[in-house]
Design an enzyme around this catalytic site. Sequence first.
Site, PDB file in Angstrom:
ATOM      1  CE  LYS A  10      -3.915  -2.264   2.292  1.00  0.00           C
ATOM      2  NZ  LYS A  10      -4.942  -2.150   3.371  1.00  0.00           N
ATOM      3  CE1 TYR A  50      -9.445  -2.678   0.421  1.00  0.00           C
ATOM      4  CE2 TYR A  50      -8.450  -0.904  -0.840  1.00  0.00           C
ATOM      5  CZ  TYR A  50      -8.326  -2.009  -0.028  1.00  0.00           C
ATOM      6  OH  TYR A  50      -7.080  -2.461   0.349  1.00  0.00           O
ATOM      7  NE  ARG A  86      -6.711 -12.051   5.727  1.00  0.00           N
ATOM      8  CZ  ARG A  86      -7.359 -10.876   5.689  1.00  0.00           C
ATOM      9  NH1 ARG A  86      -7.281 -10.102   4.605  1.00  0.00           N
ATOM     10  NH2 ARG A  86      -8.065 -10.468   6.692  1.00  0.00           N
ATOM     11  CB  THR A  92      -7.263  -5.428   9.979  1.00  0.00           C
ATOM     12  OG1 THR A  92      -7.841  -6.577   9.363  1.00  0.00           O
ATOM     13  CG2 THR A  92      -7.576  -4.179   9.160  1.00  0.00           C
ATOM     14  NE  ARG A 103      -2.462  -5.643   7.071  1.00  0.00           N
ATOM     15  CZ  ARG A 103      -3.639  -6.158   6.748  1.00  0.00           C
ATOM     16  NH1 ARG A 103      -4.198  -7.081   7.522  1.00  0.00           N
ATOM     17  NH2 ARG A 103      -4.268  -5.763   5.653  1.00  0.00           N
ATOM     18  CG  ASN A 113      -3.669  -2.188   6.826  1.00  0.00           C
ATOM     19  OD1 ASN A 113      -3.546  -1.824   5.672  1.00  0.00           O
ATOM     20  ND2 ASN A 113      -4.708  -2.890   7.260  1.00  0.00           N
ATOM     21  CG  HIS A 116      -5.407  -6.286  -0.210  1.00  0.00           C
ATOM     22  ND1 HIS A 116      -6.618  -6.141   0.425  1.00  0.00           N
ATOM     23  CD2 HIS A 116      -5.585  -7.246  -1.153  1.00  0.00           C
ATOM     24  CE1 HIS A 116      -7.496  -6.966  -0.130  1.00  0.00           C
ATOM     25  NE2 HIS A 116      -6.894  -7.646  -1.090  1.00  0.00           N
ATOM     26  CD  GLU A 127      -9.129  -8.878  -3.385  1.00  0.00           C
ATOM     27  OE1 GLU A 127     -10.001  -8.604  -2.534  1.00  0.00           O
ATOM     28  OE2 GLU A 127      -8.009  -9.352  -3.073  1.00  0.00           O
TER      29      GLU A 127
HETATM   30  P1  GDP Z   1      -8.083  -6.597   5.806  1.00  0.00           P
HETATM   31  O1  GDP Z   1      -8.776  -7.726   5.078  1.00  0.00           O
HETATM   32  O2  GDP Z   1      -7.223  -7.071   6.933  1.00  0.00           O
HETATM   33  O3  GDP Z   1      -7.330  -5.669   4.867  1.00  0.00           O
HETATM   34  O4  GDP Z   1      -9.217  -5.705   6.514  1.00  0.00           O
HETATM   35  P2  GDP Z   1     -10.680  -5.249   6.062  1.00  0.00           P
HETATM   36  O5  GDP Z   1     -11.139  -6.003   4.843  1.00  0.00           O
HETATM   37  O6  GDP Z   1     -11.536  -5.273   7.273  1.00  0.00           O
HETATM   38  O7  GDP Z   1     -10.470  -3.708   5.676  1.00  0.00           O
HETATM   39  C1  GDP Z   1      -9.910  -3.349   4.429  1.00  0.00           C
HETATM   40  C2  GDP Z   1      -8.964  -2.199   4.644  1.00  0.00           C
HETATM   41  O8  GDP Z   1      -9.709  -1.053   5.085  1.00  0.00           O
HETATM   42  C3  GDP Z   1      -7.929  -2.395   5.768  1.00  0.00           C
HETATM   43  O9  GDP Z   1      -6.817  -3.152   5.351  1.00  0.00           O
HETATM   44  C4  GDP Z   1      -7.564  -0.979   6.106  1.00  0.00           C
HETATM   45  O10 GDP Z   1      -6.645  -0.407   5.168  1.00  0.00           O
HETATM   46  C5  GDP Z   1      -8.911  -0.267   5.962  1.00  0.00           C
HETATM   47  N1  GDP Z   1      -9.586  -0.177   7.261  1.00  0.00           N
HETATM   48  C6  GDP Z   1     -10.187  -1.150   7.987  1.00  0.00           C
HETATM   49  N2  GDP Z   1     -10.692  -0.678   9.135  1.00  0.00           N
HETATM   50  C7  GDP Z   1     -10.395   0.652   9.153  1.00  0.00           C
HETATM   51  C8  GDP Z   1     -10.650   1.721  10.090  1.00  0.00           C
HETATM   52  O11 GDP Z   1     -11.259   1.531  11.148  1.00  0.00           O
HETATM   53  N3  GDP Z   1     -10.187   2.966   9.729  1.00  0.00           N
HETATM   54  C9  GDP Z   1      -9.537   3.207   8.561  1.00  0.00           C
HETATM   55  N4  GDP Z   1      -9.109   4.454   8.275  1.00  0.00           N
HETATM   56  N5  GDP Z   1      -9.279   2.228   7.657  1.00  0.00           N
HETATM   57  C10 GDP Z   1      -9.701   0.972   7.956  1.00  0.00           C
END
Ligand code: GDP
Length: 138
Positions: A10, A50, A86, A92, A103, A113, A116, A127
């Site tokens: 990212k 997204y 993962r 996350t 991470r 973070n 992805h 994707e």
């Molecule tokens: P992942 O599968 O671990 O990437 O997590 P998710 O699918 O839940 O979320 C997708 C992406 O959205 C995350 O990797 C973060 O970059 C972002 N994200 C998730 N939760 C938050 C949050 O509470 N705040 C912000 N700013 N970004 C978030």
Amino acid sequence: MSNRTFTMIKPDATSKGYTGAILDQIIKAGFTVKAMKWIKLSEEQAGLFYDIHRARPFFGELVDFMSSGPIVAAILEKENAVADFRDLIGATNPANAAEGTIRKNFAASIGENAVHGSDSDENAIIEGDFFFSKLERF
Ligand code: GDP
């Protein structure tokens, strides 16, 4: 079980100069690169990628962040790729990520973070298809 997953390094990580170190950790963990590109997403493209999070309160922040600078997109291969990747990237929120995960090593916050990783075989295909044509994968 699929043997492929999709990843992005990212904009926070590319801008801090972590691209090489993250790729090194991925390859040392046994993943093979099947496709890769250095690319900057528009806000529209980041929003489409997204789309599943469109209703979430952080969607605007996520789109701004993911279109703020270049990313590295890649398709990776390994046995049990989705689950193993993962595990390699960690939770996350880097505050909850296990020691030694990407991470934990490179991410600053739940939003920024570093990497992805696809969450299912089905999404890994969707994707990967978002970024790569058949000519761009090997
Ligand atoms: P992942 O599968 O671990 O990437 O997590 P998710 O699918 O839940 O979320 C997708 C992406 O959205 C995350 O990797 C973060 O970059 C972002 N994200 C998730 N939760 C938050 C949050 O509470 N705040 C912000 N700013 N970004 C978030």
